[in-house]
Design an enzyme around this catalytic site. Structure first.
Site, PDB file in Angstrom:
ATOM      1  N   ASN A 107       0.825  -1.212   0.000  1.00  0.00           N
ATOM      2  CA  ASN A 107       0.000   0.000   0.000  1.00  0.00           C
ATOM      3  C   ASN A 107       0.860   1.263   0.000  1.00  0.00           C
ATOM      4  O   ASN A 107       0.535   2.249  -0.677  1.00  0.00           O
ATOM      5  CB  ASN A 107      -0.924   0.010   1.220  1.00  0.00           C
TER       6      ASN A 107
ATOM      7  N   ARG B 172     -11.096  -4.947 -13.900  1.00  0.00           N
ATOM      8  CA  ARG B 172      -9.986  -5.812 -13.511  1.00  0.00           C
ATOM      9  C   ARG B 172     -10.472  -7.257 -13.593  1.00  0.00           C
ATOM     10  O   ARG B 172     -11.250  -7.690 -12.749  1.00  0.00           O
ATOM     11  CB  ARG B 172      -9.502  -5.499 -12.099  1.00  0.00           C
TER      12      ARG B 172
ATOM     13  N   ARG C 110      -5.614   1.267 -13.352  1.00  0.00           N
ATOM     14  CA  ARG C 110      -4.215   1.417 -12.934  1.00  0.00           C
ATOM     15  C   ARG C 110      -3.584   0.086 -12.540  1.00  0.00           C
ATOM     16  O   ARG C 110      -4.151  -0.678 -11.756  1.00  0.00           O
ATOM     17  CB  ARG C 110      -4.119   2.409 -11.773  1.00  0.00           C
TER      18      ARG C 110
ATOM     19  N   HIS D 164     -15.884   2.463 -14.768  1.00  0.00           N
ATOM     20  CA  HIS D 164     -15.690   1.718 -13.529  1.00  0.00           C
ATOM     21  C   HIS D 164     -16.944   0.934 -13.147  1.00  0.00           C
ATOM     22  O   HIS D 164     -16.930   0.146 -12.204  1.00  0.00           O
ATOM     23  CB  HIS D 164     -15.312   2.701 -12.416  1.00  0.00           C
TER      24      HIS D 164
ATOM     25  N   TYR E 139     -12.418  -9.793  -1.165  1.00  0.00           N
ATOM     26  CA  TYR E 139     -13.090  -8.497  -1.057  1.00  0.00           C
ATOM     27  C   TYR E 139     -14.562  -8.732  -0.726  1.00  0.00           C
ATOM     28  O   TYR E 139     -15.188  -9.643  -1.276  1.00  0.00           O
ATOM     29  CB  TYR E 139     -13.042  -7.720  -2.376  1.00  0.00           C
TER      30      TYR E 139
ATOM     31  N   ARG F  59     -13.872   2.839   4.683  1.00  0.00           N
ATOM     32  CA  ARG F  59     -12.680   2.021   4.918  1.00  0.00           C
ATOM     33  C   ARG F  59     -11.396   2.830   4.856  1.00  0.00           C
ATOM     34  O   ARG F  59     -10.512   2.690   5.687  1.00  0.00           O
ATOM     35  CB  ARG F  59     -12.610   0.902   3.875  1.00  0.00           C
TER      36      ARG F  59
ATOM     37  N   HIS G 213     -15.157  -3.657   0.501  1.00  0.00           N
ATOM     38  CA  HIS G 213     -15.125  -3.040  -0.826  1.00  0.00           C
ATOM     39  C   HIS G 213     -16.507  -2.621  -1.321  1.00  0.00           C
ATOM     40  O   HIS G 213     -16.604  -1.846  -2.280  1.00  0.00           O
ATOM     41  CB  HIS G 213     -14.496  -4.037  -1.809  1.00  0.00           C
TER      42      HIS G 213
END
Length: 700
Positions: free
Chosen positions: A55, A381, A411, A441, A474, A570, A598
């Site tokens: 992270n 993703r 990304r 997204h 997640y 979060r 998530h």
């Protein structure tokens, strides 16, 4: 800040907001706290330690790089000037990283050794182990190493982002009689960073050593006839954002493909060296990478700590890991076809507690069903290996109309998505790359099927990616529906994306960058209006980040009107809760547990109508205005109740994995008092869906 309709909007006041970047670092501190949590299995604590490292890497690659770029461009920052912010970030990051290595050296490694797992240094190797390591070096490592002694013909090499190198100070002269005194060696990425020693020479659960330790042991073999004065590992972190001039580019995929090779050599933003690196070598490296003293970080252990994750793959002791959890399967009441089941009722999926396989089956069945004519899907993703993507390819090869919106600018997944796009196109699928200037997204899939001469729509909408690997770690919700109105609007969203038009008003879905922001603000304002009418107002929201100023302002106004607001955020949160006269009625919590929280859930009481929306969007300006996002309503009362009882209310009760945000921006762990049950929301949901551990135990 622009005034919002229906609100008395004061001028922007930076004291009313917490800083986004400092808030992100605070999230990493909460993740690191899991590595300190002695109630967790030991290897899971090591995992959290490595996740923190990963992270922080991304924080520098993206956030710090962005801040530096803004400072160099002369852009103004509303809260503090860029230089002061970078100083604060440097101070917090140094504290965080020092704590990381203290946990590693003082807790994790000693306790691993007590469990029979040893990470051996050169001094700790016995005679047999040393002999094996020497053979391994000669046969596997030395052939792929290339020492470079610096001189005008051997300039300082290009150093890839986050690649491990050694800098070596030499004395004496080289074979040509010259006194070159600095050498650089790259640790090849083709080699594992953690080396397991054979069991027959390593009693216990397992013995390991690091590639970096082995290289450092045998530097004299690489540089014979030179005296090694000093040596240090080093690693540089670089700006990893890709930039493409979307107004000029003609083919986004090819433009991104050509830009990917430059990502590894972006501007340096951080330098890591070993804790004993001599000052003159550190200064030399800082000069090479054009960095300041605040940008250097001394590692009291392996410089690339995230690579310690490789140890987890070699250990099989169940006591050292979380108890294995198998998601429950969705019962379909003897029906073999998901389409038949969906004609009866909607299916709500809660991952990872319920299996993602149902979503994979939805696309797989559509790919092989002769009555299915069209499949449309967004991909953000997908992962390296994807049964779902293979099903889309199979559907295209079978002659079905397959449209896939592949987001090439996801990304760190750009290259993978470019490869998937190519395979889909080769199979005959129609592939588009979203909308120029926006990231797509939204998580959407649509199947159009001919039934009795009529076209019928089936849709999946979710809060998480179409990736079975992340679906296991997640927490996310997904809705499968044959509701004519909802699924029809999903089709309209796809038409908007591909045709770049806005022909039809959406009555149910909130789509960014159009209806989503207005829908959120309007719903917040409605709760304030109801309170002013003498009714109750209630908002509960769960998001990954809360940054957008207009949403925060609306929440402040609702709180001032008397609306009770609970926010489960979060990560980064710029809202200040509990400020007298501003946010007295707002509480903010962050959950950091076994699974990454998530899902995005918006709940508005709305005079007992109980409006519940699931979404792919966080409450950030980028999601609301610079992305294609979707929030979709839950219409079935039973499913609304499920989301409240699984996605929101248990997290407000959690006293094991919850951190409460204070007005000054600090977080305090929420703990059970003596009269309470210890309660973990994630553990409760595992129990609810069939795991054996109990959901709560009484405190002692």
């Amino acid at each position: 800040m622009k005034a919002l309709p229906g609100l008395d909007s004061p001028p922007f006041d930076p004291t009313l907001y917490l800083d986004r970047d400092i808030s992100l670092l605070a999230f990493n501190a909460r993740v690191l706290a899991q590595a300190e949590n002695r109630s967790l299995p030991l290897m899971e604590r090591l995992r959290f330690l490595c996740i923190t490292s990963s992270n922080i890497d991304e924080f520098f690659e993206v956030r710090v790089a962005s801040i530096r770029a803004r400072g160099e461009s002369g852009a103004r920052r509303s809260i503090r000037d860029v230089d002061a912010l970078l100083d604060n970030i440097s101070k917090d990051c140094h504290t965080l990283i020092e704590k990381q290595y203290a946990i590693l050296n003082q807790e994790i490694l000693p306790q691993l050794a007590d469990s029979g797992i040893r990470l051996l240094t050169e001094e700790e190797l016995n005679e047999k182990q040393r002999a094996w390591v020497k053979d391994f070096f000669d046969s596997e490592i030395r052939p792929v190493l290339t020492p470079i002694v610096l001189d005008p013909a051997h300039p300082f090499p290009r150093v890839l982002n986050k690649s491990l190198h050694f800098i070596i100070s030499l004395s004496g002269k080289d074979a040509f009689g010259r006194g070159n005194d600095v050498a650089i060696i790259k640790a090849p990425r083709v080699l594992p960073r953690v080396i397991r020693l054979p069991e027959d020479i390593s009693p216990g659960v397992g013995a390991f050593t690091l590639l970096s330790s082995i290289i450092q042991m045998y530097l004299p073999d690489l540089l014979p006839q030179r005296d090694i004065v000093a040596c240090s590992q080093f690693r540089v972190t670089r700006d990893s954002d890709l930039w493409v001039d979307e107004e000029e580019v003609k083919n986004l995929k090819e433009a991104l493909r050509s830009s990917l090779s430059n990502r590894h050599y972006g501007r340096a933003v951080r330098l890591e060296v070993a804790h004993d690196c001599p000052a003159e070598l550190a200064d030399f490296l800082l000069n090479q990478f054009d960095l300041d003293q605040r940008d250097i970080y001394y590692a009291n252990g392996p410089v690339n700590m995230v690579r310690l994750l490789e140890m987890l793959d070699h250990i099989n002791d169940p006591k050292l890991f979380f108890q294995k959890y198998t998601p429950s399967a969705v019962a379909l009441s003897r029906r073999n076809s998901l389409f038949e089941a969906l004609r009866g009722k909607d299916i709500l999926l809660h991952h990872p507690f319920q299996s993602f396989q149902t979503v994979i089956d939805f696309i797989r069945q559509a790919a092989h069903d002769p009555d299915v004519l069209v499949i449309k899907q967004t991909i953000y993703r997908a992962g390296v290996h994807s049964e779902l993507m293979e099903s889309l390819i199979a559907a295209a090869q079978r002659g079905k109309e397959v449209l896939v919106v592949v987001e090439l600018k996801a990304r760190f997944d750009e290259e993978r998505n470019i490869d998937w796009a190519g395979r889909l196109q080769e199979a005959g699928a129609q592939v588009v790359y979203g909308v120029m200037g926006l990231k797509t997204h939204a998580k959407l899939a649509l199947v159009i099927r001919r039934e009795n001469g009529v076209l019928r729509y089936y849709a999946h909408m979710g809060t998480g990616n179409y990736n079975p690997n992340t679906a296991r770690i997640y927490t996310d919700f997904g809705l499968l529906t044959a509701n004519e109105k909802l699924a029809g609007e999903v089709n309209e969203v796809f038409i908007r994306i591909t045709s770049l038009t806005r022909p039809v008003k959406l009555d149910y879905l909130w789509m960014a960058p159009f209806e989503l922001h207005r829908g959120i603000i309007r719903s917040i304002q409605n709760e304030a209006r109801l309170v002013k009418q003498g009714k109750k107002g209630r908002i509960i929201a769960k998001v990954n980040s809360l940054i957008d100023e207009s949403v925060i302002q609306a929440l402040y106004a609702a709180s001032s009107a008397g609306v009770k607001i609970d926010l489960i955020v979060r990560g980064a949160c710029a809202l200040k809760p509990g400020v007298s006269g501003l946010s007295d009625n707002i509480r903010v919590y962050s959950i950091v547990g076994r699974y990454l929280e998530h899902s995005r859930i918006y709940y508005f009481r709305n005079n007992l109508k109980h409006d519940v929306y699931l979404s792919s969007a966080d409450w950030m300006a980028r999601n609301l205005f610079r992305r294609v996002e979707i929030a979709f309503p839950i219409l079935d009362k039973a499913l609304k109740k499920r989301i409240l009882q699984e996605g929101l209310l248990p997290y407000l009760k959690d006293n094991q994995n919850t951190w409460k945000l204070c007005p000054d921006g600090t977080y305090r762990r929420k703990k059970a008092v003596r009269s309470q049950w210890q309660f973990s929301a994630q553990q409760y949901l595992m129990s609810l869906y069939g795991a054996s551990p109990v959901s709560a135990v009484r405190t002692k």
